[in-house]
Design a protein around this motif. Sequence first.
Motif, short mmCIF file in Angstrom:
data_model
loop_
_atom_site.label_atom_id
_atom_site.label_comp_id
_atom_site.label_asym_id
_atom_site.label_seq_id
_atom_site.Cartn_x
_atom_site.Cartn_y
_atom_site.Cartn_z
N ILE A 85 -1.99 19.07 11.01
CA ILE A 85 -2.75 18.77 9.79
C ILE A 85 -2.18 17.56 9.09
CG2 ILE A 85 -4.00 20.88 9.21
CD1 ILE A 85 -1.72 21.81 7.51
N PHE A 86 -0.84 17.43 9.11
CA PHE A 86 -0.31 16.25 8.45
C PHE A 86 -0.76 14.98 9.15
CE2 PHE A 86 2.16 12.62 7.76
CZ PHE A 86 2.17 12.57 6.38
N VAL A 87 -0.65 14.97 10.47
CA VAL A 87 -0.98 13.75 11.22
C VAL A 87 -2.44 13.36 10.98
CG1 VAL A 87 -1.21 12.76 13.54
CG2 VAL A 87 0.85 14.05 12.92
N GLU A 88 -3.33 14.36 10.95
CA GLU A 88 -4.75 14.05 10.71
C GLU A 88 -4.93 13.34 9.36
OE1 GLU A 88 -7.77 17.04 11.61
OE2 GLU A 88 -8.86 16.42 9.81
N ALA A 89 -4.24 13.83 8.33
CA ALA A 89 -4.37 13.22 7.01
C ALA A 89 -3.70 11.85 6.96
CB ALA A 89 -3.78 14.14 5.94
N GLY A 90 -2.47 11.77 7.45
CA GLY A 90 -1.71 10.52 7.35
C GLY A 90 -2.35 9.40 8.15
N VAL A 91 -2.69 9.70 9.41
CA VAL A 91 -3.30 8.67 10.24
C VAL A 91 -4.69 8.32 9.70
CG1 VAL A 91 -4.15 8.16 12.59
CG2 VAL A 91 -1.92 9.28 12.27
N GLY A 92 -5.40 9.32 9.19
CA GLY A 92 -6.72 9.08 8.60
C GLY A 92 -6.65 8.13 7.41
N ALA A 93 -5.65 8.30 6.57
CA ALA A 93 -5.52 7.42 5.39
C ALA A 93 -5.16 6.00 5.81
CB ALA A 93 -4.47 7.98 4.44
N ILE A 94 -4.30 5.88 6.82
CA ILE A 94 -3.91 4.56 7.33
C ILE A 94 -5.14 3.85 7.91
CG2 ILE A 94 -2.60 3.43 9.19
CD1 ILE A 94 -0.29 5.38 8.60
N LYS A 95 -5.96 4.61 8.64
CA LYS A 95 -7.20 4.08 9.22
C LYS A 95 -8.16 3.66 8.10
CE LYS A 95 -9.92 5.62 13.12
NZ LYS A 95 -10.30 6.77 13.95
N ASP A 96 -8.28 4.53 7.09
CA ASP A 96 -9.18 4.22 5.98
C ASP A 96 -8.76 2.93 5.28
OD1 ASP A 96 -11.40 4.97 4.17
OD2 ASP A 96 -9.82 5.26 2.67
N ALA A 97 -7.46 2.68 5.25
CA ALA A 97 -6.95 1.47 4.61
C ALA A 97 -7.12 0.25 5.50
CB ALA A 97 -5.48 1.64 4.24
N GLY A 98 -7.41 0.49 6.77
CA GLY A 98 -7.57 -0.63 7.70
C GLY A 98 -6.29 -1.39 7.98
N ILE A 99 -5.17 -0.68 7.91
CA ILE A 99 -3.90 -1.34 8.26
C ILE A 99 -3.34 -0.66 9.50
CG2 ILE A 99 -3.37 -2.04 5.91
CD1 ILE A 99 -1.36 0.22 5.79
N SER A 100 -2.25 -1.16 10.02
CA SER A 100 -1.63 -0.51 11.17
C SER A 100 -0.32 0.14 10.74
CB SER A 100 -1.40 -1.52 12.29
OG SER A 100 -0.48 -2.49 11.86
N GLY A 101 0.09 1.12 11.53
CA GLY A 101 1.28 1.90 11.18
C GLY A 101 2.51 1.03 10.95
N ASP A 102 2.63 -0.05 11.71
CA ASP A 102 3.87 -0.84 11.56
C ASP A 102 3.89 -1.68 10.28
OD1 ASP A 102 2.07 -2.77 12.25
OD2 ASP A 102 3.01 -3.31 14.16
N GLU A 103 2.80 -1.64 9.51
CA GLU A 103 2.84 -2.30 8.20
C GLU A 103 3.36 -1.36 7.11
OE1 GLU A 103 -0.58 -5.14 7.23
OE2 GLU A 103 -1.49 -3.94 8.82
N ILE A 104 3.46 -0.07 7.45
CA ILE A 104 3.90 0.92 6.45
C ILE A 104 5.42 0.79 6.21
CG2 ILE A 104 4.10 3.40 5.95
CD1 ILE A 104 1.22 2.37 5.89
N ASP A 105 5.81 0.78 4.95
CA ASP A 105 7.24 0.64 4.60
C ASP A 105 7.90 1.97 4.23
OD1 ASP A 105 7.32 -2.25 4.75
OD2 ASP A 105 6.07 -2.21 2.95
N GLY A 106 7.10 2.98 3.93
CA GLY A 106 7.71 4.24 3.54
C GLY A 106 6.69 5.36 3.43
N LEU A 107 7.18 6.59 3.61
CA LEU A 107 6.36 7.79 3.46
C LEU A 107 6.98 8.68 2.37
CD1 LEU A 107 5.34 7.27 6.50
CD2 LEU A 107 5.32 9.74 6.69
#
Lengths: 390, 390
Positions: free
Chosen positions: A25-47
């Motif tokens: 469930i976490f991955v679905e939400a987290g990856v979904g939000a990243i997708k919604d933002a139209g960025i890629s995971g390697d642009e994320i600086d922190g969780l």
Amino acid sequence: MRDVAIIGIKSTKFGELWDYSFRDIFVEAGVGAIKDAGISGDEIDGLYVGNMSGGQFVDQEHIGALIADYSGLARNLHIPSTRVEAACASGGLALRQGVMAVASGYQDFVVAAGVEKMTDVNSAAASSALAAASDREWEGIMGATFPGLYAMIARKHIHKYGTTSEQLADVAVKNHLNGSMNPISQYKKKITRESVLNSIMVADPLHIFDCSPITDGAAALVLAPAEVAHEYTDNPIYIKASAQASDTIALHDRRDITTLDATVAAGKRAYDMANLRPEDIDVAEVHDCFTIAEICAIEDLGFVKKGEGGKYTEDGYTAVNGQIPVNTSGGLKSCGHPVGATGVKQAVEIVHQLRGEAGKRQVENAEIGMTHNVGGSGATAVVHILSNKR
Amino acid sequence: MRDVAIIGIKSTKFGELWDYSFRDIFVEAGVGAIKDAGISGDEIDGLYVGNMSGGQFVDQEHIGALIADYSGLARNLHIPSTRVEAACASGGLALRQGVMAVASGYQDFVVAAGVEKMTDVNSAAASSALAAASDREWEGIMGATFPGLYAMIARKHIHKYGTTSEQLADVAVKNHLNGSMNPISQYKKKITRESVLNSIMVADPLHIFDCSPITDGAAALVLAPAEVAHEYTDNPIYIKASAQASDTIALHDRRDITTLDATVAAGKRAYDMANLRPEDIDVAEVHDCFTIAEICAIEDLGFVKKGEGGKYTEDGYTAVNGQIPVNTSGGLKSCGHPVGATGVKQAVEIVHQLRGEAGKRQVENAEIGMTHNVGGSGATAVVHILSNKR
């Protein structure tokens, strides 16, 4: 201090998700939000992850790292990930920590999320885990559960202000109506005053339909510096205020149990920070873990005068088409209450409203929204004000 | 981004504190740090509390609010208080959240603290609670405990680099010598190589004297904007870097179990932020939950070359009078390891060193110090660099 915007959102379905694990469930939400933002995971600086009780619900602590790992952000990217806990306000505080991280300049793009998997234990174990949000040595050990604590608040409110069981029921009726229009909600069934009043009594005067349920779910937001938000989305939603306050953990230590002073303090700090007043808020998600909690919240946040929350609810003031629509998502009551995720889901709903994408439950011309998330019986309160204008 | 300084510190005694409750130990540390800073409680803007497992150790979540309440900061002041969790790195992350809060301008004066009460449950329950920091579904359930996981790291290190059991023992001997000079340490007894090698085997090659103990304790810091720090103390200690990294939660998913990639990444980020190199560090507190962990840490932080940590330890390189004194407090091994408090206690020790008040364990001319705090078997690492010059 840098301004902060929300550029991506995602909430899983809320409910008894027996075919999903905590990690899923976490991955679905987290990856979904990243997708919604139209960025890629390697642009994320922190969780930042709000989670109340992974230790007791799924026998797992160190939730931040676990989640970074299962989201593919740990092994090569080594992205920092931090769990934040304040009982049922854990999600709201994860959002707040994310806001501070971006505001400080330490991080640019941040995922603020919340997750809880509550249905992998039986209901006695769940109640016991939840009771760890109260004062164990002075409340829990004496047998006080959360329905019991909020029942005391309700009784005092009824005694002091003439609030009625019917008015409490009206909170549930409204929130179930809203929840019936929300694709992610746990309960899609509309209910009536009678069905609430005839439902089994949990802690007098609270019937079971006065209580929010046990729920699995996760929700996530992507935060960014306001000045670059438009490069990622056409409709960034800006954080106008983030405020938090504490109060005594035990109810009996409060000056007046019908007022959550932490809500009052966090609300005041938020209004001051945003330079706004209660009448400026177009839509609000407030912490209705029990029907009485929503009544106290709309009073303590200044939407109505103290003691008049029941009457105003009865009059439809907080309905989707009312003066100040409250809990358009269905609230904790009908959308469900995965304790660590709730505060983040509240922000997801407000973003939907301010983007104008809330479908049948859309509030007309919503420009400024509020989230209000409470831990325990009010020892922690966290309030955010969001706007679709910078 | 504002610069941040530490203006007050306090650590309780570490040990089996059976006459202190969870609440007592926190209040002693928190109030002590506020007193050391010479400020009053109503000047505090926020609390960040590292705690790994209040839910499992003392049946209490919502630790932030509880602690604000029992410190007298909740009822009238409504000071925000947030619990941060990353297993044994919870304390280091509480410091980091406090640093970001001040850096962001959201808060000016902040208490960053850590607390754990581990001896109120029996040792099987404590081991089980600690195992919740590993990957429960792939490690814990298979029977892997933390001594088991670190024993695998040690075996591989021995196999790959020729590290010896004697060199592992030398870490414990050094840290017990240091702990014997620290008033707050759990163990005051000096030990010898032979006593380590003859002590009971826990997980081959780790003897019980290769392992840190179960401990109660709390530690707290007061943080302030650097530009006003001198108004409160003659010897502010400045935060030059705060860095964090994640890695896979399960050991078997790592590229090389003898290197903690999260430590390497957090270290590199910290050096970059402070514009310093390993040879600039005068004194370091590193995460020696097991003797092998200190050997990996001094390699992964760049103090010695990979694979040579054992040899350098044997040669006295990390002793109080060595090239790079490591764990002058006694480390987790001898000072004790109350999991949520450790990361903050490390900073307390470095502040003592940089203020020049570390007594017999004082490192001469120490100007720049480092703390290194690890969660689990290395899924979280957090590194701070402190200096007595701005």
